[in-house]
Design an enzyme around this catalytic site. Structure first.
Site, short mmCIF file in Angstrom:
data_model
loop_
_atom_site.label_atom_id
_atom_site.label_comp_id
_atom_site.label_asym_id
_atom_site.label_seq_id
_atom_site.Cartn_x
_atom_site.Cartn_y
_atom_site.Cartn_z
NE ARG A 34 -2.86 -0.76 3.38
CZ ARG A 34 -3.77 -0.89 4.31
NH1 ARG A 34 -4.93 -0.31 4.15
NH2 ARG A 34 -3.51 -1.59 5.37
CG ASP A 59 -4.88 1.19 -1.32
OD1 ASP A 59 -5.69 0.25 -1.51
OD2 ASP A 59 -5.00 2.01 -0.41
CB VAL A 60 -5.76 -4.06 -4.05
CG1 VAL A 60 -4.40 -4.72 -4.12
CG2 VAL A 60 -6.43 -4.31 -2.70
CG ASN A 86 -0.92 -12.05 0.53
OD1 ASN A 86 -1.13 -13.01 1.27
ND2 ASN A 86 -0.43 -10.90 1.01
CE1 TYR A 154 -10.09 -12.35 5.85
CE2 TYR A 154 -11.07 -14.44 6.52
CZ TYR A 154 -9.99 -13.72 6.05
OH TYR A 154 -8.80 -14.36 5.77
CE LYS A 158 -9.41 -13.30 2.31
NZ LYS A 158 -8.20 -13.24 1.51
N1 LIG Z 1 -3.22 -15.14 8.87
C1 LIG Z 1 -4.08 -16.15 8.77
O1 LIG Z 1 -4.27 -16.97 9.68
C2 LIG Z 1 -4.84 -16.32 7.48
C3 LIG Z 1 -5.69 -17.42 7.35
C4 LIG Z 1 -6.39 -17.58 6.16
C5 LIG Z 1 -6.24 -16.67 5.14
N2 LIG Z 1 -5.43 -15.61 5.30
C6 LIG Z 1 -5.30 -14.66 4.19
O2 LIG Z 1 -3.94 -14.56 3.83
C7 LIG Z 1 -3.68 -13.23 3.33
C8 LIG Z 1 -2.52 -12.64 4.10
O3 LIG Z 1 -2.84 -12.68 5.47
P1 LIG Z 1 -1.83 -12.14 6.58
O4 LIG Z 1 -2.13 -12.86 7.82
O5 LIG Z 1 -0.47 -12.11 6.04
O6 LIG Z 1 -2.38 -10.65 6.75
P2 LIG Z 1 -1.66 -9.40 7.40
O7 LIG Z 1 -0.44 -9.79 8.17
O8 LIG Z 1 -2.73 -8.63 8.09
O9 LIG Z 1 -1.17 -8.58 6.10
C9 LIG Z 1 -2.13 -8.14 5.22
C10 LIG Z 1 -1.41 -7.53 4.05
O10 LIG Z 1 -2.41 -7.03 3.13
C11 LIG Z 1 -2.11 -5.67 2.90
N3 LIG Z 1 -3.27 -4.88 2.54
C12 LIG Z 1 -4.40 -4.64 3.24
N4 LIG Z 1 -5.20 -3.81 2.57
C13 LIG Z 1 -4.56 -3.53 1.40
C14 LIG Z 1 -4.87 -2.72 0.30
N5 LIG Z 1 -5.99 -1.99 0.24
N6 LIG Z 1 -3.99 -2.67 -0.74
C15 LIG Z 1 -2.84 -3.38 -0.70
N7 LIG Z 1 -2.48 -4.14 0.35
C16 LIG Z 1 -3.34 -4.20 1.38
C17 LIG Z 1 -1.47 -5.18 4.20
O11 LIG Z 1 -0.82 -3.94 3.98
P3 LIG Z 1 -0.48 -2.91 5.19
O12 LIG Z 1 0.78 -3.41 5.81
O13 LIG Z 1 -0.35 -1.60 4.51
O14 LIG Z 1 -1.65 -2.96 6.14
C18 LIG Z 1 -0.55 -6.34 4.45
O15 LIG Z 1 0.58 -6.28 3.63
C19 LIG Z 1 -4.97 -12.44 3.50
O16 LIG Z 1 -5.69 -12.43 2.28
C20 LIG Z 1 -5.72 -13.26 4.55
O17 LIG Z 1 -7.12 -13.09 4.46
C21 LIG Z 1 -4.71 -15.41 6.43
#
Ligand SMILES: NC(=O)c1ccc[n+]([C@@H]2O[C@H](COP(=O)([O-])OP(=O)(O)OC[C@H]3O[C@@H](n4cnc5c(N)ncnc54)[C@H](OP(=O)(O)O)[C@@H]3O)[C@@H](O)[C@H]2O)c1
Length: 226
Positions: A34, A59-60, A86, A154, A158
């Protein structure tokens, strides 16, 4: 010839690990975030490991950001062969109570953002005869599992990303594969799955061979129910 992968939300969490693993496989990586400074800081961390990724701002949720990015990259001779959607946000709230703005925001990040990136990059993949698109979904978005959990926006968004994956696979040629991955409950959220293991299925789908699947949902490299 080295392929290029574009990853959204690559500055931290799963996206960062996906960038690391894809780069280790010899692909060029466009690490987007972002904020440009976050993309640069993440790229610098990977550089310390001997990996080179190209930081970019994205920023998506910004309208037109995807086609603008595609044009900027093309001007530098870069074409995305792989797209990993992602970026994600998790907002709590029951379906009858949650602020509708939060629901819209979730759909912007999880559905419309990926859709506009796909519309910006998939035509080039189709023309060049090679493409891999991976949408990072969630067990909370699996209709077969009842869309349970505390974050209705969410779940819904999703599930919609899963539907987009399936629908796209009907329209895209076999040379452009589109699949969805379930990373599992990851350690960054207090879960049992390491970031390395969570990224594995995503990276596997991002680098599928020509006879690999399309239109599927996968957990630990195995098919899962939508
Ligand atoms: N963690 C889990 O247990 C889990 C389980 C199932 C699925 N997932 C999925 O896996 C993916 C990654 O999860 P994570 O745990 O790594 O999440 P995270 O640590 O919260 O990181 C989220 C990432 O998405 C970015 N983001 C959010 N809004 C955005 C936007 N408008 N434009 C561009 N980037 C944006 C954030 O950027 P900023 O740093 O700027 O906020 C960050 O880089 C997500 O899609 C999540 O739903 C995660």
């Amino acid at each position: 010839m080295s392929r290029t992968a574009l990853v959204t939300g690559g500055n931290r969490g799963l996206g960062f690990e996906i960038c690391r693993q894809i780069c280790r496989r010899g692909l060029q990586v466009v690490l987007t975030a972002r904020r440009l400074e976050d993309a640069r800081a993440a790229a610098a961390r990977l550089r310390e490991e001997g990996l080179t990724v190209h930081p970019w701002e994205l920023d998506v949720t910004v309208p037109e950001a995807a086609p603008v990015l595609a044009r900027q990259l093309a001007a530098e001779g870069v074409h995305a062969d792989v797209l990993v959607n992602n970026a994600g946000i998790f907002r709590d709230g029951a379906i009858l109570d949650v602020d509708l703005q939060l629901v819209r925001e979730s759909f912007e990040v999880h559905l419309f953002g990926p859709l506009s990136l796909i519309r910006a990059f998939a035509p080039g993949m189709r023309e060049r005869g090679y493409g891999r698109i991976v949408n990072v979904c969630s067990g909370y978005g699996q209709i077969s599992q009842g869309l349970k959990g505390s974050a209705a926006s969410y779940n819904l968004s999703k599930a919609a990303l899963g539907a987009l994956t399936l629908r796209l696979s009907v329209e895209l040629p076999a040379t452009v594969k589109v699949n969805a991955a379930l990373p599992g409950w990851l350690s960054n959220r207090g879960g049992p799955v390491s970031m390395e293991a969570g990224a594995d299925t995503v990276v596997w789908l991002a680098t599928l061979p020509d006879d690999g699947p399309s239109g599927g949902l996968f957990r630990e490299r195995r098919p899962a129910e939508w």
